[in-house]
Write an enzyme that holds these catalytic residues in place. Sequence first.
Site, PDB file in Angstrom:
ATOM      1  N   GLU A  31      -6.823  -4.113   8.006  1.00  0.00           N
ATOM      2  CA  GLU A  31      -5.857  -3.089   7.639  1.00  0.00           C
ATOM      3  C   GLU A  31      -5.816  -2.815   9.234  1.00  0.00           C
ATOM      4  OE1 GLU A  31      -6.126   0.684   4.528  1.00  0.00           O
ATOM      5  OE2 GLU A  31      -8.301   0.310   6.125  1.00  0.00           O
ATOM      6  N   ASP A  41     -13.519   1.389   0.862  1.00  0.00           N
ATOM      7  CA  ASP A  41     -12.264   1.276   1.478  1.00  0.00           C
ATOM      8  C   ASP A  41     -12.664   1.423   3.414  1.00  0.00           C
ATOM      9  OD1 ASP A  41      -8.977   1.633   2.869  1.00  0.00           O
ATOM     10  OD2 ASP A  41      -9.068   2.973   2.071  1.00  0.00           O
ATOM     11  N   GLU A  43     -10.149   2.124  -5.019  1.00  0.00           N
ATOM     12  CA  GLU A  43      -9.929   2.349  -3.627  1.00  0.00           C
ATOM     13  C   GLU A  43     -11.007   3.507  -3.637  1.00  0.00           C
ATOM     14  OE1 GLU A  43      -7.524   1.618  -0.777  1.00  0.00           O
ATOM     15  OE2 GLU A  43      -6.435   0.125  -1.536  1.00  0.00           O
ATOM     16  N   ASN A  91      -6.769   5.647  -4.643  1.00  0.00           N
ATOM     17  CA  ASN A  91      -7.609   5.711  -3.132  1.00  0.00           C
ATOM     18  C   ASN A  91      -8.158   7.166  -4.086  1.00  0.00           C
ATOM     19  OD1 ASN A  91      -8.611   7.816  -1.460  1.00  0.00           O
ATOM     20  ND2 ASN A  91      -9.052   5.810  -0.713  1.00  0.00           N
ATOM     21  N   GLU A  93       0.777  -0.944  -0.154  1.00  0.00           N
ATOM     22  CA  GLU A  93      -0.191   0.076   0.344  1.00  0.00           C
ATOM     23  C   GLU A  93       1.356   1.364   0.141  1.00  0.00           C
ATOM     24  OE1 GLU A  93      -3.145   2.175   2.376  1.00  0.00           O
ATOM     25  OE2 GLU A  93      -2.367   0.167   3.250  1.00  0.00           O
TER      26      GLU A  93
END
Length: 695
Positions: free
Chosen positions: A634, A577, A547, A515, A460
């Site tokens: 996460e 997300d 995301e 994202n 990530e």
Amino acid sequence: MPRLLTCIVAEHSWPHLIFATVICLLGSLLTVRLFSRVRRTQGLQRFNWLFLSGFVGGATIWTTHFIAMLGFHAPTLSGYEPDLTLLSLFIGVASSMIGFTVASMRSQDALVEAGGAIVGLGVAAMHYVGIAGYKVAGDVQWNSAYVVISLVAAAGFGALMASQVGRPTTRFSPVGAALPLILAIVSTHFLGMAGMTIVPDAAIAVPREILSVGVMTSLVGAVMIIILLLGASTYIIDMQSTEAAVARYRHLSLHDPLTNLANRSALNEHLAMAIKSTREIGWNIAVLCFDLDRFKEINDVHGHAAGDAVLRAIGERLTKLMQKGQFAARVGGDEFVVVMRDHVGRCEARSLAQRLLDEIELPVEWNGQSLTVGSSIGVSSFPDRARTVDDLLSQADVAMYRAKTTAGNSICFYDPSMDEAARERSALAIEMREGLKNGEFELFYQQQNDTMTREVLGFEALLRWKHPTRGYISPAEFIPISEKTGFIMELGEWVLRSACIEASSWKNPLNIAVNVAAQQLADSRLPQIVQQILMETGLAAPRLELEITESGIIADHGHALNAIRRLKTLGVKVAMDDYGTGYSSLSTLQSFPFDKIKIDRAFVDGVVTNKQSAAIVRSTLILAQSLDIPVLAEGVEREEHIDFLRREGCLQVQGFLFGKPMPRPDIEAFVNADGAGVVENADRASVAVKTDAAA
């Protein structure tokens, strides 16, 4: 047409037709509702709903036909042969089950309509086999034109019924699908009967083993009533269970699992309703914002368990302290907000703030130790100063930080003079634009790992800003400014292009996920921008994963759904997300075609010590497995976290347990290593680029 009207009006008993109509209407409505359940389930549950919808549908078709037949005025002696009569029932049920199974396989192609056509043709097959078992003292002659039209009508209406359920255009489509099914049954029966002519012949005898009209009426009526009652009872029980589960899930999604106070989503919802009521009734609103002094020290010295004990104690005290018209929420790690409605003025707000401080200062007993924290409270008001929810919260936050600059445990009311900080943010916004031109932004990378083998699946990437004089600036500081100024659009496009260029140069074909901010998703040009960047960089579309957070969806569901479908048409993957932080997550998963779910770190952190956190994560994994959507958790920082996630079936994890974010040179061994052994499954690997404050 005259023949068809004569058949309906003159050749059928009206009481029987009314009874058949009621059965057809109730049975069709129940059938399509049961079939709609099939499309939202998986595994054994899916098979159960297929069986039930097919059985109820077939029984409805058969019962409607034979009740109408019982009212048919034959010109001679008639009856029903048991074998063919039962065979027609079997055909109706079997064709319904087969058709519904085919129609439920996929919703993107013609299989939906094909399955519906099978159901419709099954109606016709049932009808003509049933007619074959209808024995009369005479000769039966057929008009082929009516027979062909009945087959076409049955298949067409059946396909329309499946399309309404499989690809609904409105929330009433599943209910409206009952009408095509009714038309398929009714048109087939009356067209078939209109095409049939009975010529009496005394030389033809009716077999003795035929069933009489009275016996058939009792048999058909009893069977169908039992089937409808069982089907309806099953549906109602399931619907009640689902509603209870949704209510429970909504409660969990609107409350902080550690303190059981409302969370940020619930706070925003409450404030929006309060402001609306204030404008209508004339209430005043005060918002009190505070966090806990010395809380970080408690965590550092005594550990997170001690910090959790303090937060739980503060939550319990706030709950007991709240009176009518007051509302408390935990909006962050140690951040709390209290809302007070219908207050007279500053005196009441100050009195409540002082009571809060008095409760917060009380020691918390934990493992034989006395833990104490303090606080400073900022207060904003509506409609005196603020005009919107964002104004209320931001002004209370500004007042709280001003209170922290004075003596401890103080109370500060917002004043416009405190907006110097806003001017500093404006200066930072200008510097941010220059920073993008000067190449001050860069990407760091953090591992994503397989839960079972611990091997690296991907990375990530986190957005960083290295300011020439201030050094690295936290995304928590510059991302909210970029969103407020609209610069997030330019910054987000830069991130997308840079990430795709980077990934296209790697020897190992890892996926890359970027994202997408709420403002980007709201831009109708997003699909074209993505397509252009893919063409410019040469990155294969299936390697790109976008995301999005729920905040980017709730503002305009219709636009967001259209944008996501256009992106998926390009071959791009879409992930959700920070799952669990929004109040509509369940309905969102039902509506949007996500390829992955990322569970928010706030829930993962408490899976070992907090039952509510564990319940939310476990429920998310079960829901995702039923929808066949992969899940990545996460914020995995401890072995206990990964042990829990492994037991619950979460396949991908990410967090400090495996490594902190690294600059690009430090991941060289993973992205450009020779051979395919570094990443066992490149399709599951991902690199996510965060452009939100949580990064």
